[in-house]
Every structure is written in structure tokens, then in C-alpha cells.
Design an enzyme around this catalytic site. Structure first.
Site, mmCIF file in Angstrom:
data_model
loop_
_atom_site.group_PDB
_atom_site.id
_atom_site.type_symbol
_atom_site.label_atom_id
_atom_site.label_comp_id
_atom_site.label_asym_id
_atom_site.label_seq_id
_atom_site.Cartn_x
_atom_site.Cartn_y
_atom_site.Cartn_z
ATOM 1 N N LYS A 131 0.828 -1.208 0.000
ATOM 2 C CA LYS A 131 0.000 0.000 0.000
ATOM 3 C C LYS A 131 0.855 1.248 0.000
ATOM 4 O O LYS A 131 0.522 2.248 -0.623
ATOM 5 C CB LYS A 131 -0.850 0.011 1.276
ATOM 6 N N GLU A 152 21.720 6.763 3.779
ATOM 7 C CA GLU A 152 20.705 6.052 2.980
ATOM 8 C C GLU A 152 19.354 6.765 2.988
ATOM 9 O O GLU A 152 18.584 6.654 2.040
ATOM 10 C CB GLU A 152 20.540 4.602 3.461
ATOM 11 N N HIS A 204 23.256 8.235 8.749
ATOM 12 C CA HIS A 204 22.566 7.312 7.838
ATOM 13 C C HIS A 204 22.324 7.981 6.484
ATOM 14 O O HIS A 204 21.215 8.465 6.216
ATOM 15 C CB HIS A 204 21.213 6.906 8.432
ATOM 16 N N CYS A 263 26.646 3.661 10.884
ATOM 17 C CA CYS A 263 26.298 3.822 12.296
ATOM 18 C C CYS A 263 26.938 2.740 13.174
ATOM 19 O O CYS A 263 28.138 2.785 13.418
ATOM 20 C CB CYS A 263 24.784 3.900 12.450
HETATM 21 N N1 GLN Z 1 23.520 1.167 18.706
HETATM 22 C C1 GLN Z 1 24.305 2.241 18.203
HETATM 23 C C2 GLN Z 1 24.019 3.556 18.908
HETATM 24 O O1 GLN Z 1 22.992 3.702 19.523
HETATM 25 C C3 GLN Z 1 24.151 2.383 16.705
HETATM 26 C C4 GLN Z 1 22.768 2.779 16.292
HETATM 27 C C5 GLN Z 1 22.526 2.575 14.820
HETATM 28 O O2 GLN Z 1 23.189 1.796 14.143
HETATM 29 N N2 GLN Z 1 21.540 3.267 14.281
HETATM 30 O O3 GLN Z 1 24.815 4.455 18.846
#
Ligand code: GLN
Length: 536
Positions: free
Chosen positions: A18, A513, A511, A386
Site C-alpha cells: 500500500k 541512505e 545514515h 552507524c
Molecule cells: N547502537 C548504536 C548507537 O545507539 C548504533 C545505532 C545505529 O546503528 N543506528 O549508537
């Protein structure tokens, strides 16, 4: 033109795509020259998606303004090519929280506070004000879940009321249903869809358009049946059959004249429903015409549900279209490596590059660290996102700096070498919901680094979602071994690190992405894929 509201509901079962259908309708309307925004309604009681396991709902998507939202917002952003906000994801939790807070403040003094009208009024007002604030000609409202769910009722009721208040010409109801094919007879069965339309009508909503999801193109016969039993004109039944890439859905719907039908239904002030998808079609052609396949390992611990890392696979797809290659994903479950079921050296022998995926907690961490070592020592292009960067740092500390017990304090709070440690801003934070370091933040890029070559700017913005950071105290030791910091946060902790003595070995705290778009791939993913291509 008054603001138009298009509601998208789902029937038969969930997981029908959806979100992609909504995003595709959004792209079509945008390509007709309209200003479009999209709202995802999630009828669960969580205030946001941030506290849920990706195993259940797929990845937690992050908006610029730091919202931890449903992954459908990611589809909307990618298809619409715009940035949305945390408020574009409405949940039961958010609505009730607001109404209850208002009740405590005395906003409804003397009244009995009820689902109708107080909760439904709050829902309608939020939908309208999002449209107003975002200057929308059309607001798409996707109601999550399946028609018939108890949780979804207040939202459907609000939609019903909104149609009555805004008028038939300013609202449309699109119902997305599954039309399964019976294995034994090969017949497309419309009965479950018919029942779900009946369920919708029972609560006062007559759909205007049906989008039928099926494995193959809907037959005329199935289309006729659906039209008759759903009380919908034949030309308002759309066949949304399985395709290789979700990006093809707008083309399919456009081919069946969705722009014309929507224009007529909603009195849209556009030039006869003409819709220009030229660039989009070019993107799809690039996705499909490749002369090389690059095999990329994706290392994580929620790998059995691919949606857990949706934005990352999409970012790689966007880059692959730009480079005219095909990405073949090799999913590597870190817990399998940890338990000795899979050997790290076997993982890397048929890949051209690897992405070490984001994550949380101890499970799978040692497996990832073993794999990271293999990637570093064998010069395999590696991109850490991350938690991926954080574990690249742990591995380097242990195996290059010789700090055998180095760790992130997320996993081992008593490590003598806390190379990854809690962000200072997180000290004393008790609530888990919405309290990470979230959203778009600046990163200062150092000149003469790979990061600078890639971003070509001294300050860039990426979205974040973390509680831990690379401990700046170890930066010099890492640097002396060639693992340098090429991006810093405003607070002064490392955001990007890269290993000089390697083909491509780079990790980022943020991130990238989430900002990758089909027509504008994220530069970091593009460069990573380019390097993988050259190494394979
Ligand atoms: N666990 C890690 C942190 O809190 C990485 C978090 C993640 O990969 N988004 O910093």
C-alpha cells in the site's frame, strides 16, 4: 482549487505494498504539476516507530526533523523526491496522547471525552493542518493495517466524516486489495476483495477506485467482477501486478490512465491529466539495462526480514542505476558467524564489497567484528553505517592497536578501552522513546580525505539515530595507524572515519541512505559501489 484528500485503505491482508501504491499515486499527481504531501497513519498505540523491533515492521525511517517513523514515509520521500516531517506519520499513540494532555489541561472542561467526536476531530484537524502547513494541493492519507481491524476504526470514521465535510469532489477513496491466484485452477479469485469492500461499505465508505494487487495482470473477467461487486466503474479498477522493481508501479498505474480518472474525480486543475514521467522512466531503464553484476554483502542481524534495511538496499539500487550495474545482495546473518555456522572467510570469497549495517545491542556483534576483520585484512571495499562504523572501530582497536578488550560500552559497560561510548548528551536520559540523537545534523569534512572527495563540501548534513559515539580520546592512536577521522560533529566527536591503507574502508555515524533518491543517489553509496565494481 480547494485542498484535495485522497485516502488509501487496504483489504484482505497487510503487506500488499500500500505504501508503494500511495507513493506511486503521489509521484503521478506531482508529475501532473500538483503540490503533493503524504501522511501515513499507523493505528498502533506506540507514539512512534522508534521503540519497535525492525523484525515486526521493518526499518525505522528517520526524517530531517528527527522523527522515527514508519518505513512508508521512506517510500513517499523517495518517490516524491521531497523531505517530509515527523508529523506526516500519525499514530493512535500520538493522537490519544494529545487528547489526554488537552483533557488534563481542561480543554474539554465539562464534557465527556469520547472517541467520537474528540479523537476523530483531532485526527481530522491533524490531517487538514498538515495539508495547510505543507501547502499541499493534494494530501494523500494512507491508513495502515487492514479494513476490519478494531484499531483502524477511529481513522476510517474520521475519513468518512472528512468526505462529508469536504465534499465528494474534494475527496477520493482508493482501496488496495489482494486478488490471489488459485494454484489448482490458475484462476484469479476476487471474493476476498469483494468481502473487504463490503466491510468498508459497512462503516460508510464506498471506494471510488480499486487497486488490485495480483501476481499477474488482472483478466477482463476478474476486473468486471470486481467492478460489479464493489460498485465501482470498470475503468476505476486498476491492476497492480507483480513487477521486478517497486519503481515500476507509477508507470503501470499511469498506463491505465490513473491521471485522467483522478482528474475527473477530483476536478483537478491540470492540463487534461497529462503526466510527465520521462526522468522516472529513464531511471527504470537504467536499473534494468546493466552489463555487470556486483555482489554486495549486507552484514546485519535482522537479515531474515529484508525490510529491516530497506533504505540501504534502495540507496544501493539508486547508485546501481546511475552506474548501470545490477546489485546482487548477499545477506549475511552475523549471529550465524557468531555461532560458528558460517565462516567469515567463506563469506568474503564471492563478494565485491560489503556494507556493515546499523544495529543495536550485543547479539551478533562478535560475529560482525570477525567479518569486519576479514574485510579489512583482505582489502574488500567496506562501508560501515552507524553501528557498522562503531564496530569497525572496535575491531581496529582490538586487532591493530592491540587493545584486546576494547568494546563499545553499549555491549560491555566495564570495558577497560571504551573506544565507543555513550554520547555525553545521553547521560541521565531515562525515557527510551524519541530520545536518541536524531535527525539532520551538520558534519564538518576534513580536506584531503576520501570523504571530501565524495561530498565536495566542508559541511554536509546527514540524518542520525544513535546514543553512542566514537570516543575522541582514541583518535590519535587510530590516526597513527592510518585510520583517520575525516568528518566531525559540531560536538567534536568523529562522524566519518576512513582507513588509508585500503581500497575503500569508510564508516559513518549517520545514515546517508535516508537521503538517497532514485534520481539523486547518495554520494557515499555511489562511491562505495564504484569502488566495489572496480575491485570485483
Ligand atoms: N547502537 C548504536 C548507537 O545507539 C548504533 C545505532 C545505529 O546503528 N543506528 O549508537
Amino acid at each position: 482549487m480547494p485542498c484535495k484528500y485522497v485516502f488509501i485503505t487496504g483489504g484482505v491482508l497487510s503487506g500488499l505494498g500500500k505504501g508503494v501504491t500511495t507513493a506511486s499515486i503521489g509521484l503521478i499527481l506531482k508529475s501532473m504539476g500538483l503540490n503533493v504531501t503524504a501522511i501515513k497513519i499507523d493505528p498502533y498505540v506506540n507514539v512512534d516507530a522508534g521503540t519497535m523491533n525492525p523484525y515486526m515492521h521493518g526499518e525505522v525511517y528517520v526524517t530531517d526533523d528527527g522523527g522515527e517513523v514508519d518505513l512508508d514515509i521512506g517510500h513517499y520521500e523517495r518517490f516524491l523526491g521531497t523531505n517530509l516531517y515527523k508529523r506526516n506519520n500519525i499514530t493512535t499513540g500520538k493522537i490519544y496522547l494529545r487528547v489526554i494532555e488537552n483533557e488534563r489541561k481542561g480543554a474539554y472542561l465539562g464534557q465527556t471525552v469520547q472517541i467520537i467526536p474528540h479523537i476523530t476531530d483531532e485526527i481530522k484537524e491533524e490531517i487538514r493542518s498538515i495539508g495547510r502547513d505543507q501547502g499541499a494541493d493534494v494530501v494523500l492519507v494512507e491508513i495502515g493495517g487492514t479494513v476490519g481491524d478494531i484499531e483502524g476504526l477511529p481513522f476510517l470514521e474520521s475519513a468518512r466524516q472528512l468526505r462529508l465535510e469536504e465534499g465528494v469532489k474534494n475527496t477520493a477513496f482508493i482501496h488496495v486489495v489482494l486478488v490471489p491466484k488459485l494454484g489448482t485452477t490458475g484462476e484469479l479469485k476476487t471474493k476476498p476483495a469483494q468481502h473487504s469492500v463490503q466491510e468498508l461499505r459497512r462503516i460508510g465508505i464506498q471506494p471510488d477506485i480499486i487497486v488490485a494487487r495480483s501476481s499477474e495482470v488482472l483478466t477482463t473477467e476478474a476486473r468486471r467482477k470486481l467492478a460489479l461487486f464493489s460498485n465501482v466503474p470498470y475503468n476505476a479498477i486498476f491492476s497492480n501486478y507483480d513487477v521486478e522493481y517497486v519503481y515500476e508501479v507509477p508507470i503501470i498505474l499511469n498506463g491505465q490512465e490513473l491521471p485522467k480518472i483522478l482528474s475527473e474525480m477530483l476536478n483537478l486543475n491540470t492540463s487534461n491529466g497529462s503526466c510527465d514521467l520521462t526522468q522516472w522512466i529513464e531511471f527504470i531503464n537504467n536499473l534494468k539495462s546493466y552489463d555487470k553484476v556486483v555482489r554486495i554483502a549486507l552484514i546485519g542481524k535482522y537479515t531474515s526480514l529484508k525490510d529491516s534495511y530497506l533504505s540501504i538496499t534502495e540507496a544501493l539500487r539508486h547508485s546501481s542505476a546511475r552506474l548501470r550495474v545490477k546489485v546482487d545482495f548477499k545477506w549475511v546473518e552475523a549471529t550465524d558467524v557468531e555461532r560458528g555456522i558460517v565462516r567469515p572467510e567463506d563469506v568474503i570469497n564471492d563478494i565485491s564489497g560489503a556494507v556493515v549495517l546499523p544495529g543495536f545491542g550485543g547479539r551478533g556483534a562478535e560475529g560482525k567484528i570477525k567479518l569486519i576483520r576479514e574485510l579489512r585484512e583482505n582489502n574488500v571495499p567496506t562501508l560501515g553505517i552507524c553501528y557498522g562504523l562503531q564496530l569497525m572501530v572496535v575491531e581496529f582497536a582490538r586487532n591493530v592497536l592491540g587493545l584486546r578488550e576494547a568494546h563499545t560500552t553499549e555491549v560491555n559497560p566495564d570495558t577497560p578501552h571504551p573506544v565507543v561510548d555513550l554520547l555525553t548528551s545521553q547521560e541521565g536520559v531515562i525515557y527510551k522513546g524519541g530520545t536518541m540523537r536524531l535527525g539532520s545534523k551538520p558534519i564538518k569534512i576534513a580536506k584531503n580525505t576520501k570523504a571530501y572527495e565524495i561530498y565536495e563540501h566542508e559541511v554536509i548534513y546527514e540524518r542520525h539515530r544513535h546514543r553512542y559515539q566514537i570516543n575522541p580520546e582514541y583518535v590519535n592512536s587510530f590516526g597513527s595507524e592510518g585510520f583517520i577521522v575525516s568528518g566531525y560533529s559540531d560536538e567534536g566527536f568523529p562522524e566519518i572515519m576512513e582507513f588509508k591503507n585500503h581500497r575503500f574502508y569508510l564508516g559513518i555515524q549517520a545514515h546517508p541512505e535516508f537521503k538517497s533518491r532514485p534520481l539523486a543517489p547518495a554520494p557515499l553509496f555511489l562511491e562505495f559501489l564504484k569502488n566495489s565494481l572496480n575491485s570485483g
